[in-house]
Design a protein around this motif. Structure first.
Motif, PDB file in Angstrom:
ATOM      1  N   SER A  75     -11.192   0.992  -0.818  1.00 21.52           N
ATOM      2  CA  SER A  75     -12.353   0.503  -0.053  1.00 21.52           C
ATOM      3  C   SER A  75     -11.468   0.305   1.147  1.00 21.52           C
ATOM      4  O   SER A  75     -12.267   0.083   2.203  1.00 21.52           O
ATOM      5  CB  SER A  75     -13.573  -0.758  -1.078  1.00 21.52           C
ATOM      6  N   THR A  76     -10.571  -0.870   1.409  1.00 23.03           N
ATOM      7  CA  THR A  76     -10.119  -0.819   2.618  1.00 23.03           C
ATOM      8  C   THR A  76      -8.935  -0.243   2.917  1.00 23.03           C
ATOM      9  O   THR A  76      -8.261  -0.608   3.964  1.00 23.03           O
ATOM     10  CB  THR A  76      -9.977  -2.528   2.010  1.00 23.03           C
ATOM     11  N   ARG A  77      -8.969   0.116   1.955  1.00 21.89           N
ATOM     12  CA  ARG A  77      -7.928   2.329   2.705  1.00 21.89           C
ATOM     13  C   ARG A  77      -7.998   2.175   4.238  1.00 21.89           C
ATOM     14  O   ARG A  77      -9.169   2.358   4.923  1.00 21.89           O
ATOM     15  CB  ARG A  77      -8.016   3.164   1.846  1.00 21.89           C
ATOM     16  N   ARG A  78      -7.151   2.824   4.795  1.00 17.68           N
ATOM     17  CA  ARG A  78      -7.155   2.796   6.596  1.00 17.68           C
ATOM     18  C   ARG A  78      -5.289   4.206   6.674  1.00 17.68           C
ATOM     19  O   ARG A  78      -5.223   3.860   6.407  1.00 17.68           O
ATOM     20  CB  ARG A  78      -7.607   1.748   7.395  1.00 17.68           C
ATOM     21  N   SER A  79      -5.534   4.335   7.967  1.00 18.89           N
ATOM     22  CA  SER A  79      -4.963   5.002   8.260  1.00 18.89           C
ATOM     23  C   SER A  79      -3.214   4.390   8.544  1.00 18.89           C
ATOM     24  O   SER A  79      -2.964   2.711   8.768  1.00 18.89           O
ATOM     25  CB  SER A  79      -4.665   5.813   9.347  1.00 18.89           C
ATOM     26  N   GLY A  80      -2.503   4.110   7.770  1.00 19.65           N
ATOM     27  CA  GLY A  80      -0.857   4.419   7.594  1.00 19.65           C
ATOM     28  C   GLY A  80      -0.662   3.190   6.578  1.00 19.65           C
ATOM     29  O   GLY A  80       0.322   2.983   6.119  1.00 19.65           O
ATOM     30  N   ALA A  81      -1.920   2.833   5.314  1.00 19.52           N
ATOM     31  CA  ALA A  81      -1.820   2.215   4.425  1.00 19.52           C
ATOM     32  C   ALA A  81      -1.343   4.078   3.961  1.00 19.52           C
ATOM     33  O   ALA A  81      -2.034   4.619   3.005  1.00 19.52           O
ATOM     34  CB  ALA A  81      -3.044   1.889   3.688  1.00 19.52           C
TER      35      ALA A  81
END
Length: 376
Positions: A65-71
């Motif tokens: 749920s914390t995914r963001r660009s770059g991960a």
């Protein structure tokens, strides 16, 4: 010592016990020639590998749920992967911060309310990063306990995930250590670290000058500092965490566990607009110790203590604990969670932008010639 590991994501989950620790099991076994049902196990020594595996499965959705660009999608290995280029950085400088929650954990443990201290953990790191002008990118945590409670650990990590969402950081990994003999059953400790980035040449503080305005951003109470003194005052007054708080419409435990406010999103907004020259996260040491960290040599800060009204909890602690005002300012945030330094011509617009972002803001002082912090 046992280490049920936590590796998040859709990839494989490696063995939760590092092989380097296997010799410790053999050394602790007084009957190495046991066989069959009598053979000693790690569980006999107090480390439950199955519980660690169960926890990993429980918290995978929280990390996702914390995914963001770059991960990276390919998580689950021995380290988390983050792609700075995919996050939009061209010539980044990395910034790292690490911290814990401190003895505020004692209240969480005693009350059984474990869902907010994870927010504190992220806040203490992420708010520090943004003071350097950096955007928090990812976070990892470390939870150590005498005996792992899957439900309790899941609640704690749920708070960490919530903190990461508020900070815009990806939760890319963590570790759970079950260490019988080092922690009492029911006790645990919590630490974490965050890594962020800022484009080279845009680091803060930068250009702080005499006459610059100090803007205070309201805290949500005590945040995560001074709790050893808080707990002493509560004990001396014979209060219980389940008693109604003398300063709030909730129990004392609930009021004191209000999590640390995360200022990352509004702070980045004014940083990227070029309106902020410096930021100071007001944690341990209060305004007295933290403001000088962002001021050049030969400059100090003059604070107008009448420019804001601290939350009632601070007056209660000062009165009931007999704490001198100077000590209050050196121990607690006194209702100021973050200070932003701005040029006088930018202060009004910066204040409006912060208020539009949901912050309570006031002009609380000015940068002046001298050293340290002067209260007026």
């Amino acid at each position: 010592m046992g280490r049920p590991g936590r590796k998040f994501g859709s990839g494989r989950c490696p063995s939760p016990v590092a092989s380097a620790f296997h010799p410790l099991i053999a050394a602790a076994n007084p009957h190495p020639d046991k066989s069959g049902d009598d053979m000693a196990t790690y569980a006999d020594a107090g480390v439950d590998i199955d519980a660690g595996n169960t926890l990993v499965e429980r918290i995978k959705p929280l990390a996702n749920s914390t995914r963001r660009s770059g991960a990276s999608d390919a998580l689950g290995g021995f380290g988390g992967i983050f792609d700075l280029g995919a996050a939009g950085y061209r010539d980044p400088v990395l910034v790292a911060a690490t911290d814990g929650v401190g003895t505020k954990l004692r209240i969480a443990i005693d009350t059984g309310r474990l869902d907010t201290v994870g927010i504190d953990l992220v806040a203490m790191c992420a708010n520090d990063l943004v003071c350097q002008g950096a955007e928090p990118l990812f976070f990892l945590d470390y939870l150590a306990a005498g005996k792992l409670s899957v439900d309790g650990a899941a609640n704690v990590i749920g708070g960490i995930a919530e903190g990461c969402r508020r900070a815009g950081a990806a939760l890319i990994g963590g570790e759970t250590a079950e260490m019988p003999g080092l922690y009492a059953v029911g006790d645990f400790d919590l630490a974490g670290f965050a890594v962020g980035a800022v484009e080279r040449g845009r680091e803060l503080p930068s250009g702080v000058s005499k006459g610059d305005v100090l803007l205070g951003l309201a805290s949500d109470g005590l945040h995560s500092n001074g709790f050893s003194l808080v707990r002493r005052i509560v004990a001396e007054k014979g209060l219980d965490w389940s008693d109604r708080a003398p300063f709030a419409e909730e129990t004392l435990g609930e009021a004191l566990l209000t999590p640390t406010r995360i200022y990352v999103r509004p702070a980045l907004r004014v940083i990227r607009a070029g309106a902020a020259r410096a930021l100071a996260h007001i944690t341990g040491g209060g305004l007295t110790e933290n403001l000088p960290r962002i001021l050049p040599a030969g400059l100090g800060a003059r604070i107008d203590t009448g420019s804001w009204r601290p939350p009632d909890v601070f007056d209660w602690l000062r009165r009931e604990g007999g704490v001198e005002e100077a000590e209050m300012f050196r121990t607690f945030n006194r209702g100021v969670g973050m200070v932003i330094v701005a040029a006088p011509e930018h202060a009004d617009k910066l204040s409006r932008d912060l208020e539009d972002a949901g912050e309570k803001v006031w002009v609380m002082g000015v940068v002046e010639a001298g050293e340290g912090v002067r209260y007026a």
